[in-house]
Scaffold this active site. Sequence first.
Site, short mmCIF file in Angstrom:
data_model
loop_
_atom_site.label_atom_id
_atom_site.label_comp_id
_atom_site.label_asym_id
_atom_site.label_seq_id
_atom_site.Cartn_x
_atom_site.Cartn_y
_atom_site.Cartn_z
NE ARG A 77 26.37 10.43 61.91
CZ ARG A 77 27.22 10.31 61.15
NH1 ARG A 77 28.67 10.05 62.21
NH2 ARG A 77 27.96 11.06 60.41
CG HIS A 121 29.70 8.25 56.12
ND1 HIS A 121 29.49 8.77 58.02
CD2 HIS A 121 31.49 8.61 56.62
CE1 HIS A 121 30.58 8.56 58.31
NE2 HIS A 121 31.41 8.37 58.10
CD GLU A 166 35.12 13.37 60.17
OE1 GLU A 166 35.71 12.61 59.45
OE2 GLU A 166 34.28 12.64 61.34
CG ASN A 291 32.12 13.42 63.09
OD1 ASN A 291 30.66 12.87 63.67
ND2 ASN A 291 32.30 12.81 62.16
CE1 TYR A 293 36.59 8.69 66.69
CE2 TYR A 293 36.06 10.59 65.25
CZ TYR A 293 35.52 9.32 65.30
OH TYR A 293 34.83 8.44 64.58
CD GLU A 355 31.38 9.41 63.02
OE1 GLU A 355 32.71 9.37 63.26
OE2 GLU A 355 31.28 9.19 61.89
C1 NOJ Z 1 35.12 9.76 61.18
C2 NOJ Z 1 34.68 9.23 60.08
O1 NOJ Z 1 33.43 9.97 59.75
C3 NOJ Z 1 34.66 8.04 59.84
O2 NOJ Z 1 34.55 7.43 59.00
C4 NOJ Z 1 36.00 6.73 60.53
O3 NOJ Z 1 35.80 6.42 60.56
C5 NOJ Z 1 36.17 7.61 62.01
N1 NOJ Z 1 36.26 9.29 61.48
C6 NOJ Z 1 37.79 7.30 62.99
O4 NOJ Z 1 38.66 7.82 61.74
#
Ligand code: NOJ
Length: 451
Positions: A77, A121, A166, A291, A293, A355
């Site tokens: 990607r 992006h 995002e 995505n 985290y 992600e």
């Molecule tokens: C999401 C973003 O899409 C990416 O560009 C970024 O580096 C990561 N989060 C980590 O923060």
Amino acid sequence: MQRLDFPKDFVWGTATASYQVEGATHEGGRGESIWDAFARRPGAVYAGENGDVACDQYHRYKEDIALMAELGFKSYRFSIAWPRIIPTGTGKVNPEGVAYYKKLCEELHKYGISACATVYHWDLPQVLEDKGGWSDRGIVSAFEEYAKVCFKELGDCVDQWLTFNEPLCIAYLGYFYGVHAPGVQDLQRAVNAVHHINLAHGLAVKAYRKTGLKAPIGITWNPDTPRPATSSKADKKAALIARALETEVFIFPCLGKGYPESVTKDLNIAFPVKSGDMETIAQKIDFIGVNYYNESPVAADKKTQFKFSVKPFWQDLSDMGWPLVPGGLERQLRWIAEISKGAFGSPALPIYITENGYARKDEVGPDGRIHDRERIEYIRQHLAVCADLILEGIPIKGYYAWSFLDNFEWAWGYTKRFGIVHVDYFNQKRTAKDSAYFFRDTIAGYGEWGE
Ligand code: NOJ
């Protein structure tokens, strides 16, 4: 210990984004982006760093793809830089820019790796920001034009499309908090940006359908679906407000559910909707990109503008200060599966984790290796969530590790390392970290739990 069993056709991918890895910002006819300009602003990016060289993937893509193939990844990607394709934002197409992404895709295909392209992006041409950027309605037709060029020029080599990455960060970090380019702090401009991104997404998908191209098209959200800090009614309500403001305003319109009333009525937020917009936004997409985290608890807080705030948590932290909460991914995926059920007549929209990753202070050790044990643990726990949910029938079709390489982490510059491959920024040397070998073994099916 749990086994990581995945369906045979599960897509194992890894991800990057143009400004974060390409470098060569002054080459190949590329125009200026908002990140070039933002990075020049004193104090905007850690240590005044920028993406001028980054990981130099513009010149080193062959080496990178060979390593990706060696590790067994099946999909890459990447994102297309708008200022490479149309340096002046609208108008003349730059053949050198188009040629770069064609070469990239051809190289991927040589190894049987599929090309998953994100159209946007975050690197908006600066000339368009000068006209108001995402907060000005003019951006919508400019994006449609740019997306059409991408489909026309790269449609024969891209295997999967994402319109946006995002939207939450584009609108809120860029136009409300001002910590990302273009560095604006204005609530109404952020609210306008939300609507214009949604509309631009809809127009792009609509245009895509007219091309007759068959590759699936979707969008990547970073849903924030926080849990309440306590079981009190007030905290539960606060968590719902946070979810509505940060997530539902993006996802609901695209799934044909309109803007949530808890935002438009209760918070009195006015999106600049014109007649026909909501229908345009709600185009059929083929899958949802997520995505993920971390997840933080939120509680009611009368002192803040939207009456909620993030509360301390107890989990271990990554180098970003983000808590490790795999359970948050599970809650989130269940919620997404639920709200997208029946959308566009499909029983359940396929979901890709576009992600997921972990920042750590990685250094090459005396043995020449990087033993990133915490990252492996993070990935293992999040993959285990995916494996369990797949067994339950939630259609998670793939997982993209963020990131293939250490790279330019936006306002944090090069201080935060998310890669499964280490980059030495002095000589551009790549070194696969232990997490990269963990992926190799997991993908090959003979990992720790293999037979
Ligand atoms: C999401 C973003 O899409 C990416 O560009 C970024 O580096 C990561 N989060 C980590 O923060």
